[in-house]
Scaffold this motif. Structure first.
Motif, PDB file in Angstrom:
ATOM      1  N   VAL A 193      13.063  -4.735  -3.672  1.00  0.00           N
ATOM      2  CA  VAL A 193      12.078  -5.409  -4.521  1.00  0.00           C
ATOM      3  C   VAL A 193      11.795  -6.766  -3.898  1.00  0.00           C
ATOM      4  CG1 VAL A 193      11.621  -6.424  -6.786  1.00  0.00           C
ATOM      5  CG2 VAL A 193      12.803  -4.228  -6.609  1.00  0.00           C
ATOM      6  N   PHE A 194      10.514  -7.024  -3.632  1.00  0.00           N
ATOM      7  CA  PHE A 194      10.149  -8.260  -2.965  1.00  0.00           C
ATOM      8  C   PHE A 194       9.853  -9.359  -3.964  1.00  0.00           C
ATOM      9  CE2 PHE A 194       9.134  -4.827  -0.095  1.00  0.00           C
ATOM     10  CZ  PHE A 194       9.624  -5.282   1.113  1.00  0.00           C
ATOM     11  N   GLN A 195       9.867 -10.568  -3.428  1.00  0.00           N
ATOM     12  CA  GLN A 195       9.602 -11.748  -4.242  1.00  0.00           C
ATOM     13  C   GLN A 195       8.243 -11.669  -4.942  1.00  0.00           C
ATOM     14  OE1 GLN A 195      10.215 -15.242  -1.949  1.00  0.00           O
ATOM     15  NE2 GLN A 195       9.607 -16.635  -3.569  1.00  0.00           N
ATOM     16  N   PHE A 210       1.302  -1.737  -5.399  1.00  0.00           N
ATOM     17  CA  PHE A 210       0.100  -1.244  -4.718  1.00  0.00           C
ATOM     18  C   PHE A 210      -1.104  -1.484  -5.631  1.00  0.00           C
ATOM     19  CE2 PHE A 210       3.386   2.025  -3.277  1.00  0.00           C
ATOM     20  CZ  PHE A 210       3.776   1.245  -2.196  1.00  0.00           C
ATOM     21  N   PRO A 211      -2.042  -2.344  -5.212  1.00  0.00           N
ATOM     22  CA  PRO A 211      -3.119  -2.741  -6.128  1.00  0.00           C
ATOM     23  C   PRO A 211      -4.121  -1.622  -6.411  1.00  0.00           C
ATOM     24  CG  PRO A 211      -3.471  -3.712  -3.964  1.00  0.00           C
ATOM     25  CD  PRO A 211      -2.140  -3.019  -3.912  1.00  0.00           C
ATOM     26  N   HIS A 212      -4.173  -0.630  -5.523  1.00  0.00           N
ATOM     27  CA  HIS A 212      -5.181   0.428  -5.687  1.00  0.00           C
ATOM     28  C   HIS A 212      -4.622   1.610  -6.469  1.00  0.00           C
ATOM     29  CE1 HIS A 212      -2.730   1.395  -2.272  1.00  0.00           C
ATOM     30  NE2 HIS A 212      -3.217   2.615  -2.205  1.00  0.00           N
ATOM     31  N   MET A 213      -3.410   1.483  -6.988  1.00  0.00           N
ATOM     32  CA  MET A 213      -2.828   2.579  -7.751  1.00  0.00           C
ATOM     33  C   MET A 213      -2.452   2.068  -9.141  1.00  0.00           C
ATOM     34  SD  MET A 213      -0.114   4.293  -5.166  1.00  0.00           S
ATOM     35  CE  MET A 213      -0.490   4.595  -3.451  1.00  0.00           C
ATOM     36  N   SER A 214      -2.498   2.971 -10.114  1.00  0.00           N
ATOM     37  CA  SER A 214      -2.056   2.605 -11.454  1.00  0.00           C
ATOM     38  C   SER A 214      -0.537   2.454 -11.446  1.00  0.00           C
ATOM     39  CB  SER A 214      -2.462   3.683 -12.443  1.00  0.00           C
ATOM     40  OG  SER A 214      -1.706   4.857 -12.182  1.00  0.00           O
ATOM     41  N   VAL A 215      -0.020   1.916 -12.530  1.00  0.00           N
ATOM     42  CA  VAL A 215       1.424   1.748 -12.644  1.00  0.00           C
ATOM     43  C   VAL A 215       2.126   3.091 -12.443  1.00  0.00           C
ATOM     44  CG1 VAL A 215       3.264   1.272 -14.324  1.00  0.00           C
ATOM     45  CG2 VAL A 215       1.356  -0.318 -14.068  1.00  0.00           C
ATOM     46  N   ALA A 216       1.612   4.137 -13.101  1.00  0.00           N
ATOM     47  CA  ALA A 216       2.234   5.459 -12.985  1.00  0.00           C
ATOM     48  C   ALA A 216       2.195   5.963 -11.540  1.00  0.00           C
ATOM     49  CB  ALA A 216       1.536   6.446 -13.912  1.00  0.00           C
ATOM     50  N   GLU A 239       3.087  -2.825   2.632  1.00  0.00           N
ATOM     51  CA  GLU A 239       3.396  -1.778   3.610  1.00  0.00           C
ATOM     52  C   GLU A 239       4.901  -1.555   3.715  1.00  0.00           C
ATOM     53  OE1 GLU A 239       1.922  -2.219   7.684  1.00  0.00           O
ATOM     54  OE2 GLU A 239      -0.093  -2.012   6.853  1.00  0.00           O
ATOM     55  N   ASP A 240       5.641  -2.652   3.709  1.00  0.00           N
ATOM     56  CA  ASP A 240       7.101  -2.538   3.772  1.00  0.00           C
ATOM     57  C   ASP A 240       7.622  -1.762   2.564  1.00  0.00           C
ATOM     58  OD1 ASP A 240       7.198  -3.923   6.114  1.00  0.00           O
ATOM     59  OD2 ASP A 240       7.765  -5.837   5.221  1.00  0.00           O
ATOM     60  N   ALA A 241       7.060  -2.077   1.389  1.00  0.00           N
ATOM     61  CA  ALA A 241       7.504  -1.393   0.174  1.00  0.00           C
ATOM     62  C   ALA A 241       7.273   0.112   0.321  1.00  0.00           C
ATOM     63  CB  ALA A 241       6.748  -1.928  -1.044  1.00  0.00           C
TER      64      ALA A 241
END
Ligand SMILES: Nc1ncnc2c1ncn2[C@@H]1O[C@H](COP(=O)(O)OP(=O)(O)OP(=O)(O)O)[C@@H](O)[C@H]1O
Ligand SMILES: [Mg+2]
Lengths: 268, 357
Positions: free
Chosen positions: B80-82, B87-93, A166-168
């Protein structure tokens, strides 16, 4: 050749037995509904569709079925929305009230339905808001007993939900609402769907609570079946049961299919 | 010109002061690392800059404008987090397109930008994959591409390499640094790994218990540590008990094991106060190497020797204290055995006298 299944034989046997025990009543209801005799007996005296046809012409069962369907639909919509919001609060709030509220939300499924029904009935009568014997009153009761199921399934999907996602989204430019609808909601959606199925089934089959809150002109299917069986031992009740079983099965299949379909479309 | 300025930034979680009065200026295009042990407040500082945590007091300025009260989506910051937070429900694009879609960029432009971003991070052809089919390093690159495609003013990285294995970490270290230099983007990099901080940064802020203990270039941090904490946290140091005996020209005189030694002094100390003399193992010379009269010289006994390939480490006894020396393992250099006595010495400019903690 060795047994290569990862599930031990004992487990498979136990689940087989459990399945038989669970499905037998369903089979009995279906066969009773297809009885060609005049009374609700088992085994049936012969097979016919006359009671099934009778269901459609019955002045009691078809309206009751439709009423239950409508009640379960409205209940499910309200329960899903409120239950999802409650689950989010219960998993994210740092407030002290959280544990108390969690207990309160779960209470309606822990209490015996009779106790809850009586309590609600007395409460509605006492408040004199016209809730006793009204559709809103019945709806409130059904929402109370179905919401815990939504809360449980949505909470389960929120527990391992990673907040940094969510933060992202926020950092990438999403408002809190956008982050919720575009990221959080799709991720916890399987939990919400499961809760929806539970809510619908529980509301559709709810008996004890409904007994206290329904009125003669507002008869859900379980009450109608019970009443009719008390006076006439007709197979129409079993025929109505067939339709109830079909509805629940179809709604479960459709919901899970919709969920999977969405996943399929996304992965194309 | 300073791009990010933190002005007496403080944050308390209830009783704990996670960040305590941090003031800091970071220049445009600079690669600044926040380095410190676990729990010292690095992430909290970063999350305040990104807008996820509201400071208890203090201000944050970006490009001269006060953003302290601005929500994250209006700060123009990429983070950018550790754990990468793909987002797991979206493709890379779709992940990479997310920020551009929110900005209502036309479809065709988004497609081009996504292709460009994928190429930039070396993942062309990965657009249709999902998070669960990506390795840690690939997720890391997607997270970077997703952020960079929106052309943020500032890049924040919270321990981005800590979830990767060692070989990949080495590779990504240089890759990230190269990318940062190519883009010239102002970057704050949070890490507890001193090697990452030393090799990647223009400047490092060493944090401890919510405060910045020292802020400087990697060379300054390593060679001119401002405190015992800094010198022991970054690399290794010998820490010898000493007493400050007064000024001696530009340097300080310190009594160590009954001898007056000279050392650099960066803090004013009251005369006669207990202090620590610190010297890095690689600066401790032995035998013929220590023969120069300009060096601090001391007699010592070898009590241990450990072979480390390119290096040999000696444990030495110096009166009642111990000292470690690290010498190159080269044919022309002498070797010592435990029990032998040897003269050790060092350049007094390499030794520092620091207040006891
Ligand atoms: N949400 C929170 N609620 C309460 N205390 C917190 C919270 N987040 C962090 N803290 C505390 O604040 C202090 C600083 O935490 P922070 O996460 O900033 O440290 P860090 O330097 O990033 O550590 P690490 O290297 O382990 O990530 C710690 O003592 C931590 O326990
Ligand atoms: Mg951290």
């Amino acid at each position: 050749m060795g047994d290569t299944s990862p599930i031990p034989l004992t487990f498979r046997l136990v689940s087989g037995v459990a399945l038989v025990i669970l499905l037998t009543p369903v089979l009995i209801v279906v066969l009773s509904g297809l009885n060609s005799g005049e009374y609700l007996t088992f085994p049936p005296q012969g097979l016919s569709l006359k009671w099934v046809a009778g269901f459609f012409t019955s002045p009691i069962f078809l309206p009751a079925f439709l009423f239950s369907f409508g009640l379960a639909t409205v209940t499910t919509i309200i329960s899903t929305i409120l239950g999802t919001m409650a689950a989010i609060f219960l998993t994210r709030s740092r407030s002290r009230a959280r544990e108390v509220l969690r207990g309160l939300f779960i209470l309606p499924v822990v209490l015996p339905g009779v106790v809850l029904g009586l309590a609600l009935y007395v409460f509605f009568a006492w408040t004199k808001l016209g809730l006793a014997g009204s559709f809103p009153g019945l709806l409130i009761g059904h929402v109370l007993v179905t919401m815990p199921f939504v809360i449980a399934t949505v909470t389960a999907s929120l527990v391992d939900f990673d907040l940094s996602v969510e933060d992202a989204a926020r950092s990438l430019g999403a408002t809190p609402l956008q982050a919720f609808t575009k990221v959080t909601l799709p991720i916890i959606q399987p939990g919400i769907s499961a809760g929806t199925i539970f809510a619908f089934i529980v509301s559709f089959g709810q008996f004890e609570l409904t007994l206290f809150l329904a009125t003669p002109d507002m008869q859900p299917l379980p009450i109608a079946m019970y009443t009719s069986l008390r006076y006439a031992f007709e197979p129409t009740a079993a025929a109505a049961g067939i339709f109830a079983i079909c509805l629940v099965t179809i709604s479960t299949l459709v919901t899970s299919r919709l969920v999977n379909l969405k996943k399929l479309l996304r992965r194309r | 010109m300073s791009d990010i300025r933190l002005d007496q930034l403080t944050h308390s979680y209830g009783e704990t002061r996670a960040v305590d009065n941090v003031s800091l200026s970071i220049a445009e295009g600079e690669f600044y690392s926040l380095l410190g042990p676990s729990g010292c407040g690095k992430s909290t500082t970063l999350r305040m800059i990104a807008g996820f945590v509201t400071p208890t007091s203090g201000r944050i300025l970006i490009g001269g404008g006060d953003v302290t009260r601005l929500p994250p989506e209006r700060r123009d910051i990429g983070i950018v987090f550790q754990n990468y937070a793909i987002f797991p429900h979206m493709s890379v694009a779709e992940n990479i397109a997310f920020g551009l879609r929110l900005r209502k960029v036309p479809r065709a432009e988004i497609d081009t930008a996504v292709e460009g971003a994928l190429a930039q991070v070396g993942l062309s052809g990965f657009g249709d994959r999902y998070q669960r089919n990506l390795s840690g390093g690939q997720q890391q690159r997607v997270a970077l591409a997703r952020v960079l495609v929106t052309k943020p003013r500032i890049l924040l990285l919270d321990e981005p390499l800590s979830a990767l294995d060692k070989a990949l970490r080495e590779e990504m270290k240089f890759w990230i640094k190269d990318l940062q230099q190519t883009l010239g983007i102002t970057t704050i990099y949070v890490t507890h790994d001193q090697d990452e901080a030393l090799t990647m940064s223009d400047r490092i802020g060493v944090m401890r218990a919510g405060r910045i203990e020292q802020s400087g270039t990697p060379r300054e941090i390593y060679e001119e540590p401002a405190s015992l904490f800094v010198t022991t946290f970054i690399g290794q140091s010998n820490v010898l008990d000493a007493t400050y005996a007064g000024a001696e020209g530009p340097r300080a005189a310190a009594m160590v094991e009954g001898r007056a030694l000279s050392a650099e002094l960066s803090h004013a100390l009251p005369r006669g106060s207990a202090a620590k003399l610190v010297i890095r193992p690689e600066n401790v010379l032995m035998g013929p190497e220590a023969a120069d009269r300009n060096l601090t010289q001391l007699p010592a006994t070898v009590i241990g020797e450990s072979y480390q390939g390119a290096m040999v480490r000696y444990r030495l006894r110096l009166g009642s204290q111990e000292l470690v020396a690290e010498r190159q393992n080269q044919a022309h250099l002498a070797r010592w055995r435990p029990g032998e006595t040897v003269t050790v010495g060092w350049d007094p400019g390499r030794a520092r006298l620091l207040p006891a903690d």
